[in-house]
Scaffold this motif. Sequence first.
Motif, short mmCIF file in Angstrom:
data_model
loop_
_atom_site.label_atom_id
_atom_site.label_comp_id
_atom_site.label_asym_id
_atom_site.label_seq_id
_atom_site.Cartn_x
_atom_site.Cartn_y
_atom_site.Cartn_z
N LEU A 194 -7.47 7.08 2.02
CA LEU A 194 -8.19 5.85 1.64
C LEU A 194 -7.26 4.67 1.40
CD1 LEU A 194 -11.15 6.98 -0.67
CD2 LEU A 194 -11.28 5.76 1.50
N PRO A 195 -6.14 4.81 0.64
CA PRO A 195 -5.24 3.67 0.47
C PRO A 195 -4.65 3.17 1.80
CG PRO A 195 -4.78 5.33 -1.19
CD PRO A 195 -5.73 5.95 -0.22
N MET A 196 -4.41 4.10 2.73
CA MET A 196 -3.80 3.72 4.00
C MET A 196 -4.79 3.04 4.95
SD MET A 196 -0.66 4.43 3.57
CE MET A 196 -0.05 4.15 5.22
N VAL A 197 -6.06 3.28 4.77
CA VAL A 197 -7.06 2.65 5.65
C VAL A 197 -7.74 1.46 4.99
CG1 VAL A 197 -7.48 4.79 6.93
CG2 VAL A 197 -8.93 4.23 4.98
N MET A 198 -7.19 0.97 3.90
CA MET A 198 -7.78 -0.19 3.23
C MET A 198 -7.93 -1.41 4.14
SD MET A 198 -9.10 0.16 0.31
CE MET A 198 -9.37 -1.57 0.04
N PRO A 199 -6.99 -1.67 5.08
CA PRO A 199 -7.23 -2.79 6.01
C PRO A 199 -8.52 -2.62 6.82
CG PRO A 199 -4.92 -2.16 6.07
CD PRO A 199 -5.62 -1.13 5.23
N SER A 200 -8.79 -1.37 7.23
CA SER A 200 -10.03 -1.11 7.96
C SER A 200 -11.24 -1.28 7.05
CB SER A 200 -10.01 0.32 8.53
OG SER A 200 -8.98 0.48 9.46
N ILE A 201 -11.10 -0.85 5.79
CA ILE A 201 -12.19 -1.03 4.83
C ILE A 201 -12.46 -2.51 4.60
CG2 ILE A 201 -12.88 -0.66 2.41
CD1 ILE A 201 -11.33 1.98 2.51
N THR A 202 -11.39 -3.30 4.49
CA THR A 202 -11.54 -4.74 4.32
C THR A 202 -12.34 -5.35 5.47
OG1 THR A 202 -9.46 -4.94 3.11
CG2 THR A 202 -10.30 -6.94 4.15
#
Length: 283
Positions: A194-202
């Motif tokens: 989850l922390p590593m895919v935060m750009p995708s979440i944004t």
Amino acid sequence: MEKALKRYSPFFVLPTLVAFIIGFVIPFFEGMYLSFCQFTTVSNAKLVGFSNYIQVFKDATFKDSFGFTVAFAVVSILLINIIAFGLALLLTRKLKGTNIFRTIFFMPNLIGGIVLGYIWQILINCVLSLVGQPLLALNSPAGYWGLIILMCWQQIGYMMIIYIAGLQNVPDDLIEAAQIDGASTLRTLFSVKLPMVMPSITICVFLTLTNSFKLFDQNLALTGGDPNHATEMLALNIYNTFYSRAGMQWKGIGQAKAVIFCIIVIAISLIQLKATRSKEVQQ
């Protein structure tokens, strides 16, 4: 070569910049001006000050549409992103036929909103007819949940692709290190993936937020705002004010609603971007 590219780069940007100015900047400021006017066409605009904005805040349908849009946006953003991320996790586990599933889930995004609205209107009405409950019955939640289902069905596949790209960029070394340290699958998900895919979440939260607030064609086709404006979202309310009511005063009020709507969407989007970007991990 590099110096030449820097020298001539403005010429490559110029066509897009001109199109942006003509297609967005000029109409935006002209719209701001018209929101302070009564008019039927741009050439006969008459300044009336803030009276249009005063009338907007007196309009109960606008307030109801805003509340309905917020309720719709909150639920659709959560459902779309949670389901899309869950599907992305499943389809990055090297299961057999993952490419076929990715294509199937993405396909609804290729269908136009108007077409989707009418398709789901038929489907939902067929299901509800079995229990004798019409889609647009007064005080029925069917219209609200119909819009939620339609939005999820169209958007989940697109967001899933973005999440898949983000998950595939998570370094295998980090996952292996977490497993060596004894982290469970759930712990690895929340502490590493989850922390590593935060750009995708944004990106996905931004897209679902803006798409939910400016939803128009699906709303028009599925419910048309009925019954009695109960399922009317902000964009449809603005459209109805501008085009369905006679008189030059309604054009100005509709334009004022559009300006307020634009400011609301920009403000919420900026807050969301700031909140999610602050959680991103620098790789």
